[in-house]
Design a protein around this motif. Structure first.
Motif, PDB file in Angstrom:
ATOM      1  N   GLN A  16      38.540 -15.071  -8.227  1.00 11.88           N
ATOM      2  CA  GLN A  16      38.929 -15.055  -6.926  1.00 11.88           C
ATOM      3  C   GLN A  16      39.467 -16.447  -6.507  1.00 11.88           C
ATOM      4  OE1 GLN A  16      35.386 -13.653  -4.657  1.00 11.88           O
ATOM      5  NE2 GLN A  16      35.698 -11.626  -5.387  1.00 11.88           N
ATOM      6  N   PRO A  17      40.618 -16.620  -6.473  1.00 13.00           N
ATOM      7  CA  PRO A  17      41.214 -17.931  -6.307  1.00 13.00           C
ATOM      8  C   PRO A  17      41.193 -18.480  -4.837  1.00 13.00           C
ATOM      9  CG  PRO A  17      43.072 -16.253  -6.209  1.00 13.00           C
ATOM     10  CD  PRO A  17      41.836 -15.493  -6.196  1.00 13.00           C
ATOM     11  N   GLN A  18      40.038 -18.704  -4.255  1.00 13.86           N
ATOM     12  CA  GLN A  18      39.711 -19.225  -3.191  1.00 13.86           C
ATOM     13  C   GLN A  18      38.714 -20.233  -3.294  1.00 13.86           C
ATOM     14  OE1 GLN A  18      38.325 -16.133  -0.494  1.00 13.86           O
ATOM     15  NE2 GLN A  18      36.666 -15.580  -1.645  1.00 13.86           N
ATOM     16  N   TYR A  22      42.988 -25.735  -8.580  1.00 15.25           N
ATOM     17  CA  TYR A  22      43.292 -25.208  -9.767  1.00 15.25           C
ATOM     18  C   TYR A  22      42.727 -25.481 -11.374  1.00 15.25           C
ATOM     19  CZ  TYR A  22      45.949 -22.384 -13.334  1.00 15.25           C
ATOM     20  OH  TYR A  22      45.920 -21.617 -14.205  1.00 15.25           O
ATOM     21  N   ILE A  25      40.049 -23.225 -12.063  1.00 19.51           N
ATOM     22  CA  ILE A  25      40.137 -21.925 -12.358  1.00 19.51           C
ATOM     23  C   ILE A  25      40.503 -21.977 -13.821  1.00 19.51           C
ATOM     24  CG2 ILE A  25      42.130 -20.221 -12.042  1.00 19.51           C
ATOM     25  CD1 ILE A  25      42.035 -21.060  -9.134  1.00 19.51           C
ATOM     26  N   ASN A  42      42.888 -11.640 -11.079  1.00 14.31           N
ATOM     27  CA  ASN A  42      42.852 -12.471  -9.936  1.00 14.31           C
ATOM     28  C   ASN A  42      43.034 -11.377  -8.442  1.00 14.31           C
ATOM     29  OD1 ASN A  42      45.560 -12.035  -9.979  1.00 14.31           O
ATOM     30  ND2 ASN A  42      45.901 -14.244 -10.170  1.00 14.31           N
ATOM     31  N   HIS A  57      43.522 -21.888  -1.447  1.00 11.46           N
ATOM     32  CA  HIS A  57      43.731 -20.493  -1.878  1.00 11.46           C
ATOM     33  C   HIS A  57      44.985 -20.674  -2.713  1.00 11.46           C
ATOM     34  CE1 HIS A  57      44.784 -16.379  -2.094  1.00 11.46           C
ATOM     35  NE2 HIS A  57      43.508 -16.231  -1.922  1.00 11.46           N
ATOM     36  N   CYS A  60      49.198 -15.136  -6.432  1.00  7.50           N
ATOM     37  CA  CYS A  60      48.814 -14.483  -7.622  1.00  7.50           C
ATOM     38  C   CYS A  60      49.622 -14.611  -8.838  1.00  7.50           C
ATOM     39  CB  CYS A  60      48.567 -13.120  -7.028  1.00  7.50           C
ATOM     40  SG  CYS A  60      48.489 -11.715  -8.288  1.00  7.50           S
ATOM     41  N   MET A  63      50.173 -17.763 -10.954  1.00  7.08           N
ATOM     42  CA  MET A  63      48.837 -18.158 -11.549  1.00  7.08           C
ATOM     43  C   MET A  63      48.656 -17.112 -12.851  1.00  7.08           C
ATOM     44  SD  MET A  63      45.034 -17.569 -10.137  1.00  7.08           S
ATOM     45  CE  MET A  63      45.191 -18.681  -8.881  1.00  7.08           C
ATOM     46  N   TRP A  67      48.126 -18.213 -16.812  1.00  6.47           N
ATOM     47  CA  TRP A  67      47.085 -17.848 -17.531  1.00  6.47           C
ATOM     48  C   TRP A  67      47.772 -17.174 -18.791  1.00  6.47           C
ATOM     49  CZ3 TRP A  67      43.391 -14.302 -13.755  1.00  6.47           C
ATOM     50  CH2 TRP A  67      42.706 -15.082 -12.963  1.00  6.47           C
ATOM     51  N   GLY A 252      35.290 -19.069  -5.858  1.00  5.75           N
ATOM     52  CA  GLY A 252      35.151 -20.738  -6.309  1.00  5.75           C
ATOM     53  C   GLY A 252      33.948 -21.230  -6.039  1.00  5.75           C
ATOM     54  N   TYR A 255      31.677 -20.355  -9.505  1.00  4.09           N
ATOM     55  CA  TYR A 255      32.418 -20.473 -10.887  1.00  4.09           C
ATOM     56  C   TYR A 255      31.266 -21.179 -12.021  1.00  4.09           C
ATOM     57  CZ  TYR A 255      37.170 -19.975  -8.794  1.00  4.09           C
ATOM     58  OH  TYR A 255      38.400 -19.549  -8.595  1.00  4.09           O
TER      59      TYR A 255
END
Length: 273
Positions: A16-18, A22, A25, A42, A57, A60, A63, A67, A252, A255
């Motif tokens: 979850q990209p919050q 980065y 992540i 994500n 944040h 999508c 990102m 990836w 976040g 992680y």
């Protein structure tokens, strides 16, 4: 319809990209791939869904392209893309491009959208839930048609994952278009949704065995972290009603809390023997 026992069980992690940066992540993607996770996901929002609503944040699809370069083996996708945010022809081209960057590892996860703040702040018309589902129903054939006309075409038939459990519209759309259905709830709820989906497949002439069943693995609602059930036990209950793709989410601040992932990977390896 019970899943084919030969269908491999897979584990997905939704990063979850919050509430993070980065680089964290990117490091987590590398760690999870090394651990043996099958799918990295994500989500498609513009603001956090929990915690500080104005916290950090990230977007999508840019990102997902990153990836695709930063990983080698795992499949990647969104849980899920909001159909409302992009023209379907553009989304088809974006998906085709990430498919190529990843050498055929993209899953197009898509849904009708629900988070009103995204719509309001980015200038999209929120409308009604029914209207957004009608738009998804309209746009999926456009996406699939655009894939046939792109040069170069996708490297494979890109799997389409549709999330949501509405029994009158969503599961009909799943029966018509999805490769994977992702649902929410306990095993009893998921088993019921499977029955509804199977009935829609019969109505539209689709073999229900063509649709992989996916669900989130979460502790029993209402329990504290000290009281949670085993993630593997929850996964087993879902497995017993036909689920074969199991997703656990990490925000976040979580992680570095990978015990639940390790537990699910060990369980997956056991059931796949």
């Amino acid at each position: 319809m019970p899943a084919d026992p030969a269908t491999p069980t897979r584990i997905a992690v939704q990063i979850q990209p919050q509430h993070t940066d980065y680089p964290a992540i990117r490091r987590l993607c590398a760690t999870l791939e090394q651990m043996g996770v099958d799918v990295l996901l994500n989500w498609d929002h513009f603001f956090p869904l929990a915690g500080d609503p104005d916290g950090r944040h990230f977007e999508c699809w840019t990102m997902l392209a990153a990836w695709a370069e930063a990983t080698e083996r795992v499949e990647i996708g969104a849980l899920v893309t909001c159909n409302s945010y992009r023209n379907p022809h553009l989304l088809a081209d974006m998906a085709r491009t990430v498919d190529h960057i990843s050498e055929g590892r993209l899953i197009l996860g898509i849904g009708s959208g629900w988070f009103e703040r995204d719509y309001d702040e980015y200038g999209y018309e929120f409308g009604t839930a029914g209207g957004r589902l009608d738009a998804l129903d309209r746009d999926l054939p456009i996406i699939r048609d655009r894939w046939t006309r792109l040069n170069p075409p996708p490297t494979r038939a890109i799997p389409i994952l549709i999330g949501g459990g509405g029994e009158k519209k969503t599961l009909r759309i799943v029966a018509q278009h999805a490769t994977i259905w992702h649902g929410f709830g306990d095993a009893e709820t998921i088993a019921h949704k499977h029955e509804v989906l199977d009935s829609w497949c019969a109505r539209v002439g689709r073999d229900p065995a063509e649709i992989t069943r996916s669900a989130g693995v979460a502790p029993t609602p209402g329990r504290t972290r000290e009281q949670i059930d085993s993630y593997a036990e929850n996964a087993q209950a879902l497995y017993d009603v036909g689920t074969r793709l199991f997703t656990v989410g990490l925000s976040g601040e979580e992680y570095d809390q990978l015990d639940r992932v390790r537990e699910l990977l060990a369980w997956r390896d056991d059931v796949n023997r």
